[in-house]
Scaffold this active site. Structure first.
Site, PDB file in Angstrom:
ATOM      1  N   LEU A  35     -33.139  28.253  54.756  1.00 33.68           N
ATOM      2  CA  LEU A  35     -34.285  27.189  54.398  1.00 33.68           C
ATOM      3  C   LEU A  35     -33.791  26.124  53.465  1.00 33.68           C
ATOM      4  O   LEU A  35     -34.707  25.909  52.413  1.00 33.68           O
ATOM      5  CB  LEU A  35     -35.700  27.954  53.965  1.00 33.68           C
ATOM      6  CG  LEU A  35     -36.108  28.634  55.146  1.00 33.68           C
ATOM      7  CD1 LEU A  35     -37.481  29.530  54.628  1.00 33.68           C
ATOM      8  CD2 LEU A  35     -36.810  28.009  56.252  1.00 33.68           C
ATOM      9  N   PHE A  75     -26.234  29.572  65.370  1.00 30.88           N
ATOM     10  CA  PHE A  75     -26.369  28.117  65.316  1.00 30.88           C
ATOM     11  C   PHE A  75     -26.268  27.752  63.775  1.00 30.88           C
ATOM     12  O   PHE A  75     -26.148  26.644  63.462  1.00 30.88           O
ATOM     13  CB  PHE A  75     -28.048  27.773  65.262  1.00 30.88           C
ATOM     14  CG  PHE A  75     -28.501  27.925  66.780  1.00 30.88           C
ATOM     15  CD1 PHE A  75     -28.231  26.780  67.697  1.00 30.88           C
ATOM     16  CD2 PHE A  75     -28.932  29.026  67.517  1.00 30.88           C
ATOM     17  CE1 PHE A  75     -28.485  26.728  68.898  1.00 30.88           C
ATOM     18  CE2 PHE A  75     -29.533  29.097  68.755  1.00 30.88           C
ATOM     19  CZ  PHE A  75     -28.958  27.794  69.471  1.00 30.88           C
ATOM     20  N   ALA A  77     -25.396  26.275  60.376  1.00 34.07           N
ATOM     21  CA  ALA A  77     -24.362  25.361  60.065  1.00 34.07           C
ATOM     22  C   ALA A  77     -24.702  24.176  59.153  1.00 34.07           C
ATOM     23  O   ALA A  77     -26.054  23.734  59.563  1.00 34.07           O
ATOM     24  CB  ALA A  77     -23.550  24.899  61.332  1.00 34.07           C
ATOM     25  N   THR A 118     -19.828  22.042  68.468  1.00 33.64           N
ATOM     26  CA  THR A 118     -19.897  20.559  68.511  1.00 33.64           C
ATOM     27  C   THR A 118     -18.587  20.143  69.339  1.00 33.64           C
ATOM     28  O   THR A 118     -17.619  20.240  69.052  1.00 33.64           O
ATOM     29  CB  THR A 118     -20.275  19.820  67.201  1.00 33.64           C
ATOM     30  OG1 THR A 118     -20.068  18.423  67.390  1.00 33.64           O
ATOM     31  CG2 THR A 118     -19.195  20.205  66.297  1.00 33.64           C
ATOM     32  N   ASP A 119     -18.877  18.815  70.056  1.00 32.38           N
ATOM     33  CA  ASP A 119     -17.925  18.180  70.605  1.00 32.38           C
ATOM     34  C   ASP A 119     -17.227  17.530  69.400  1.00 32.38           C
ATOM     35  O   ASP A 119     -16.053  17.036  69.893  1.00 32.38           O
ATOM     36  CB  ASP A 119     -18.165  17.302  71.669  1.00 32.38           C
ATOM     37  CG  ASP A 119     -19.269  16.189  71.098  1.00 32.38           C
ATOM     38  OD1 ASP A 119     -19.576  16.138  70.163  1.00 32.38           O
ATOM     39  OD2 ASP A 119     -19.506  15.228  72.028  1.00 32.38           O
ATOM     40  N   GLU A 120     -17.598  17.257  68.427  1.00 33.78           N
ATOM     41  CA  GLU A 120     -16.829  16.440  67.290  1.00 33.78           C
ATOM     42  C   GLU A 120     -15.811  17.246  66.879  1.00 33.78           C
ATOM     43  O   GLU A 120     -14.890  16.445  66.267  1.00 33.78           O
ATOM     44  CB  GLU A 120     -17.717  16.301  66.359  1.00 33.78           C
ATOM     45  CG  GLU A 120     -19.067  15.542  66.566  1.00 33.78           C
ATOM     46  CD  GLU A 120     -19.803  15.055  65.429  1.00 33.78           C
ATOM     47  OE1 GLU A 120     -19.220  14.736  64.130  1.00 33.78           O
ATOM     48  OE2 GLU A 120     -21.079  15.040  65.356  1.00 33.78           O
ATOM     49  N   TYR A 145     -17.210  17.772  57.973  1.00 33.40           N
ATOM     50  CA  TYR A 145     -18.122  18.660  58.936  1.00 33.40           C
ATOM     51  C   TYR A 145     -17.394  19.197  60.336  1.00 33.40           C
ATOM     52  O   TYR A 145     -17.442  20.215  60.496  1.00 33.40           O
ATOM     53  CB  TYR A 145     -19.228  17.831  59.508  1.00 33.40           C
ATOM     54  CG  TYR A 145     -19.984  18.153  60.824  1.00 33.40           C
ATOM     55  CD1 TYR A 145     -20.512  19.581  60.788  1.00 33.40           C
ATOM     56  CD2 TYR A 145     -20.146  17.276  61.901  1.00 33.40           C
ATOM     57  CE1 TYR A 145     -21.234  19.898  61.933  1.00 33.40           C
ATOM     58  CE2 TYR A 145     -20.867  17.791  63.126  1.00 33.40           C
ATOM     59  CZ  TYR A 145     -21.242  19.192  63.106  1.00 33.40           C
ATOM     60  OH  TYR A 145     -21.828  19.947  64.212  1.00 33.40           O
ATOM     61  N   LYS A 149     -16.292  23.076  61.622  1.00 35.43           N
ATOM     62  CA  LYS A 149     -16.774  23.657  62.775  1.00 35.43           C
ATOM     63  C   LYS A 149     -15.552  23.927  63.726  1.00 35.43           C
ATOM     64  O   LYS A 149     -15.509  25.096  64.140  1.00 35.43           O
ATOM     65  CB  LYS A 149     -17.772  22.540  63.695  1.00 35.43           C
ATOM     66  CG  LYS A 149     -19.296  22.234  62.913  1.00 35.43           C
ATOM     67  CD  LYS A 149     -19.805  23.723  62.901  1.00 35.43           C
ATOM     68  CE  LYS A 149     -20.060  24.388  64.310  1.00 35.43           C
ATOM     69  NZ  LYS A 149     -20.894  25.597  64.213  1.00 35.43           N
ATOM     70  N   TYR A 202     -25.076   1.495  61.848  1.00 32.22           N
ATOM     71  CA  TYR A 202     -23.923   1.581  61.482  1.00 32.22           C
ATOM     72  C   TYR A 202     -23.039   0.585  61.800  1.00 32.22           C
ATOM     73  O   TYR A 202     -22.841   0.686  63.042  1.00 32.22           O
ATOM     74  CB  TYR A 202     -23.287   2.909  61.266  1.00 32.22           C
ATOM     75  CG  TYR A 202     -23.833   3.858  60.398  1.00 32.22           C
ATOM     76  CD1 TYR A 202     -24.748   3.548  59.327  1.00 32.22           C
ATOM     77  CD2 TYR A 202     -23.340   5.300  60.687  1.00 32.22           C
ATOM     78  CE1 TYR A 202     -24.776   4.458  58.555  1.00 32.22           C
ATOM     79  CE2 TYR A 202     -23.849   6.278  59.569  1.00 32.22           C
ATOM     80  CZ  TYR A 202     -24.736   5.935  58.450  1.00 32.22           C
ATOM     81  OH  TYR A 202     -25.112   6.675  57.688  1.00 32.22           O
ATOM     82  N   ASN A 244     -24.692   3.340  70.048  1.00 33.02           N
ATOM     83  CA  ASN A 244     -25.792   3.507  69.055  1.00 33.02           C
ATOM     84  C   ASN A 244     -26.763   2.353  69.067  1.00 33.02           C
ATOM     85  O   ASN A 244     -27.814   2.184  69.113  1.00 33.02           O
ATOM     86  CB  ASN A 244     -25.166   3.746  67.845  1.00 33.02           C
ATOM     87  CG  ASN A 244     -24.741   5.079  67.626  1.00 33.02           C
ATOM     88  OD1 ASN A 244     -24.658   5.967  68.369  1.00 33.02           O
ATOM     89  ND2 ASN A 244     -23.766   5.229  66.523  1.00 33.02           N
TER      90      ASN A 244
END
Length: 329
Positions: A35, A75, A77, A118-120, A145, A149, A202, A244
């Site tokens: 939290l 999940f 993260a 993640t695909d990152e 990040y 991961k 951005y 974006n």
């Protein structure tokens, strides 16, 4: 079935819990969530779940919960790139140490694990490159990040091979939908317009993301839990590539505004150019198909959720925008 959902008060996790209770009434769900600012009791309001407030890296909290579960869906993260650039340590703590703690617990108790990623972790693709990420694409993370991961994925694979942990992994493209924190790209733009502020983009806004509705992601997770091969990595994507810039302009259009009514701000350091997922193995082997094929319709539904749930996001809005303003973004 007793399911432990780590990070189940966050965006994707809370949607997973809601979807599970609706579609699988025989499943008992326990949520473990620290939290932090990104986890909200309000995202689980009205649900028949046990919510345990605790750190996924705390063995004394994690171990007894895993011992009572048939399946752990991991999940939990830290997930916001901008925050990882400002302070990487929480990402190392939660994404690396937290995943290690979960792995040791499922190893002790013989519990089935599904790890969300993640695909990152694959880095990025050129804008004009026809290729897409596959499960064999080499890892090339570019931020604290994505690198943490990537490290968590490697830990899971090592525990499968070295210790026989019954785990599957999934790497998903960018999610959108209800209950997403307003620091994230799509809800930030939606709530800016609803709040009478100009959206922020951005750089030139040419960066491309492969968007998937959170409900489609979570349906795929259950297909992998039910029918996936232990040790396998499945990529989840809905062929939703969009820049974006195009997303911001569509948000404005759907809210009845001039599509050009936004501001360009300083770009994020190391901003990845393009993500794209090849999800054919998931579709061909497990029969999964996205339900939200139309991004425009899915985005319109998401906008309506934020419009009608202002009480959920309003208390955080000014602080989020003040943080971005301090960095010129």
């Amino acid at each position: 079935m007793r399911v432990l959902v780590t990070g189940g008060a966050g965006f994707i996790g809370a949607n997973f819990v809601r979807q599970t209770l609706t579609e699988r009434p025989d499943v008992q769900v326990t949520v473990l969530d620290k939290l932090t600012y990104a986890g909200s009791r309000g995202s689980l309001a009205g649900l028949d779940v046990e919510l345990v407030e605790g750190d996924v890296a705390d063995r004394d909290v994690v171990d007894p919960l895993v011992a009572q579960a048939d399946v752990v869906v991991h999940f939990a993260a830290e997930s916001h790139n901008d925050n990882s650039l400002n302070d990487p340590w929480p990402f190392v703590h939660t994404n690396i140490v937290g995943t290690f703690t979960v792995l040791e617990a499922v190893r002790r108790h013989g519990t089935r694990l599904h790890h969300i990623s993640t695909d990152e972790v694959y880095g990025d693709l050129e804008l004009d490159d026809p290729a897409k990420f596959t499960a064999t694409t080499p890892y090339n993370p570019s931020s604290p990040y994505s690198s943490t991961k990537a490290g968590s994925d490697m830990l899971v694979r090592a525990w499968v091979r070295s210790f026989g942990v019954a785990a599957t992994l999934s790497n998903c493209s960018n999610n959108y939908g209800p209950y997403q924190h307003i620091e994230k790209f799509i809800p930030r733009q939606i709530t800016n317009v609803l709040d009478g502020r100009r959206p922020k983009l951005y750089g030139a806004g040419l960066n491309v993301r492969d968007w998937i509705h959170v409900a489609d992601h979570n349906a795929a997770v259950w297909d992998i839990i039910d029918r996936g091969q232990v040790g396998r990595t499945y990529l989840i994507g809905a062929d939703g590539e969009m820049s974006n810039k195009a997303v911001v302009e569509l948000v404005l259009e759907l809210l009845g505004k001039d599509p050009g009514d936004y501001d360009h701000v300083a770009d994020r350091p190391g901003h990845d150019l393009r993500y794209a997922i090849d999800s054919r193995p998931l579709r061909e082997e497990l029969g999964w198909e996205p339900r939200f094929h139309d991004f425009r319709a899915g985005l319109a539904d998401t906008i309506e959720w934020y419009r009608t749930n202002e009480a959920w996001w309003r208390p955080q809005k000014d602080a989020v925008e003040a943080k971005y303003a301090a960095t010129g973004q």
